[in-house]
Write a protein that holds these residues in place. Sequence first.
Motif, PDB file in Angstrom:
ATOM      1  N   ALA A  40       0.795  -1.254   0.106  1.00 24.84           N
ATOM      2  CA  ALA A  40      -0.246  -0.029  -0.293  1.00 24.84           C
ATOM      3  C   ALA A  40       0.969   0.996   0.218  1.00 24.84           C
ATOM      4  O   ALA A  40       0.825   2.075  -0.427  1.00 24.84           O
ATOM      5  N   VAL A  41       1.996   1.513   0.566  1.00 23.86           N
ATOM      6  CA  VAL A  41       2.572   2.192   0.721  1.00 23.86           C
ATOM      7  C   VAL A  41       3.041   2.252  -1.339  1.00 23.86           C
ATOM      8  O   VAL A  41       4.003   3.427  -1.031  1.00 23.86           O
ATOM      9  N   LEU A  42       3.577   1.421  -1.657  1.00 22.04           N
ATOM     10  CA  LEU A  42       4.479   1.667  -2.430  1.00 22.04           C
ATOM     11  C   LEU A  42       3.711   1.781  -3.836  1.00 22.04           C
ATOM     12  O   LEU A  42       3.427   3.301  -4.075  1.00 22.04           O
ATOM     13  N   VAL A  43       2.217   1.730  -3.598  1.00 23.13           N
ATOM     14  CA  VAL A  43       1.153   2.346  -4.752  1.00 23.13           C
ATOM     15  C   VAL A  43       0.714   3.611  -4.255  1.00 23.13           C
ATOM     16  O   VAL A  43       0.602   4.578  -5.713  1.00 23.13           O
ATOM     17  N   ALA A  44       0.329   4.387  -2.723  1.00 20.52           N
ATOM     18  CA  ALA A  44       0.688   6.034  -2.609  1.00 20.52           C
ATOM     19  C   ALA A  44       1.825   6.377  -2.808  1.00 20.52           C
ATOM     20  O   ALA A  44       1.148   7.524  -3.993  1.00 20.52           O
ATOM     21  N   LEU A  45       2.852   5.866  -2.993  1.00 26.95           N
ATOM     22  CA  LEU A  45       3.861   6.667  -3.428  1.00 26.95           C
ATOM     23  C   LEU A  45       3.445   7.003  -5.063  1.00 26.95           C
ATOM     24  O   LEU A  45       4.088   7.505  -5.285  1.00 26.95           O
ATOM     25  N   LEU A  46       3.418   5.867  -5.924  1.00 20.48           N
ATOM     26  CA  LEU A  46       3.171   5.631  -6.908  1.00 20.48           C
ATOM     27  C   LEU A  46       2.606   7.525  -7.912  1.00 20.48           C
ATOM     28  O   LEU A  46       2.502   7.555  -8.463  1.00 20.48           O
ATOM     29  N   ARG A  47       1.218   6.754  -6.416  1.00 21.65           N
ATOM     30  CA  ARG A  47       0.000   7.585  -6.797  1.00 21.65           C
ATOM     31  C   ARG A  47       0.652   9.255  -7.034  1.00 21.65           C
ATOM     32  O   ARG A  47      -0.052  10.310  -7.080  1.00 21.65           O
ATOM     33  N   LEU A  48       1.568   9.569  -6.090  1.00 23.40           N
ATOM     34  CA  LEU A  48       2.238  11.244  -5.742  1.00 23.40           C
ATOM     35  C   LEU A  48       3.097  11.070  -6.277  1.00 23.40           C
ATOM     36  O   LEU A  48       4.135  12.379  -6.289  1.00 23.40           O
ATOM     37  N   ALA A  49       4.356  10.110  -7.185  1.00 26.05           N
ATOM     38  CA  ALA A  49       5.210  10.568  -7.680  1.00 26.05           C
ATOM     39  C   ALA A  49       5.649  11.640  -8.921  1.00 26.05           C
ATOM     40  O   ALA A  49       4.262  11.616  -9.481  1.00 26.05           O
ATOM     41  N   PRO A  50       6.490  12.081  -9.383  1.00 26.29           N
ATOM     42  CA  PRO A  50       6.365  13.057 -10.170  1.00 26.29           C
ATOM     43  C   PRO A  50       6.190  12.623 -11.989  1.00 26.29           C
ATOM     44  O   PRO A  50       5.694  13.494 -12.845  1.00 26.29           O
ATOM     45  N   ALA A  51       6.194  11.122 -11.768  1.00 28.79           N
ATOM     46  CA  ALA A  51       6.333  10.599 -13.103  1.00 28.79           C
ATOM     47  C   ALA A  51       5.211  10.041 -13.548  1.00 28.79           C
ATOM     48  O   ALA A  51       4.482   9.347 -12.668  1.00 28.79           O
ATOM     49  N   ARG A  52       4.501  10.649 -15.132  1.00 24.98           N
ATOM     50  CA  ARG A  52       3.322  10.266 -14.649  1.00 24.98           C
ATOM     51  C   ARG A  52       3.032   8.314 -15.114  1.00 24.98           C
ATOM     52  O   ARG A  52       2.036   7.841 -15.135  1.00 24.98           O
ATOM     53  N   ILE A  53       4.315   7.969 -15.421  1.00 25.97           N
ATOM     54  CA  ILE A  53       3.964   6.486 -15.956  1.00 25.97           C
ATOM     55  C   ILE A  53       3.542   5.738 -14.337  1.00 25.97           C
ATOM     56  O   ILE A  53       2.937   5.061 -14.343  1.00 25.97           O
ATOM     57  N   ALA A  54       4.151   6.499 -13.476  1.00 26.96           N
ATOM     58  CA  ALA A  54       3.913   5.458 -12.275  1.00 26.96           C
ATOM     59  C   ALA A  54       2.807   5.967 -11.880  1.00 26.96           C
ATOM     60  O   ALA A  54       2.266   5.743 -11.133  1.00 26.96           O
ATOM     61  N   GLN A  55       2.048   7.650 -12.058  1.00 31.14           N
ATOM     62  CA  GLN A  55       0.853   8.043 -11.544  1.00 31.14           C
ATOM     63  C   GLN A  55       0.125   6.924 -12.257  1.00 31.14           C
ATOM     64  O   GLN A  55      -1.240   6.292 -11.246  1.00 31.14           O
ATOM     65  N   ALA A  56      -0.048   6.679 -13.440  1.00 30.82           N
ATOM     66  CA  ALA A  56      -0.731   6.340 -14.086  1.00 30.82           C
ATOM     67  C   ALA A  56      -0.930   4.160 -13.729  1.00 30.82           C
ATOM     68  O   ALA A  56      -1.582   4.046 -13.318  1.00 30.82           O
TER      69      ALA A  56
END
Length: 233
Positions: A40-56
């Motif tokens: 869950a922490v990893l997914v939450a960080l992905l959603r707030l990451a600067p990279a759009r691919i990570a957010q996606a």
Amino acid sequence: MPHLDFSLLLQGQYREWLLSGFLFSLQLTAITLLLALPLAVLVALLRLAPARIAQALGFAYVEGVRSVPLLVHMLFWYFGAPEALPEGVKAWLYAGNIEAAAAVIALTIYSAAYMAEDIRSGLRAVPHTQLDAARALGFGFLASMRLVILPQALRITVPPLISQTLNLWKNTSIATVIGAAELMYQAQRVETASFRGFETFAVVTAGYLGISLLITALAQLYQWRYPVRLRAS
């Protein structure tokens, strides 16, 4: 009115079945919680990451998992996923305790999606000026999150995460559909063998209720003992 007799369920084999199911449900909850939180922490960080691919990727995970009922997740990981494996591997899995493994995988993936949104809300609740200050000191995004933002966010999200733990505890009952020997599965065995439906499910209800009330009390105790106070900078 039929005579009620709980003594039959509190001794001998029936008691052992119910106790083993209760303990296994607790184990499912604990193992899933330990696995779901880091995910869950990893997914939450992905959603707030600067990279759009990570957010996606983070968005796709959360929305994809939450859009499918937990029952379907259970059935997929028990019946569907093993079919994509080689015959030897599939035979080895079904020879072992695949029911427990499938239940843990399904519960972990499902719970992490909801926990990730709680953690993301906690991350967003920390004033953005703190992230700006960390970046100004030369920290990268991950270092800023790990050292400055995430510790505060996790403290904020403890109450909703405890609430998700409560949901997780109750969701373990769905594992009965794939034959995992948790509390509901054992309750059905006892009811079938003893013909004591009311007594059996009254005892099971008391078990679920007791742990649920304990989790709720822990959440309230935490909120009272550690009230959330955020600094503006």
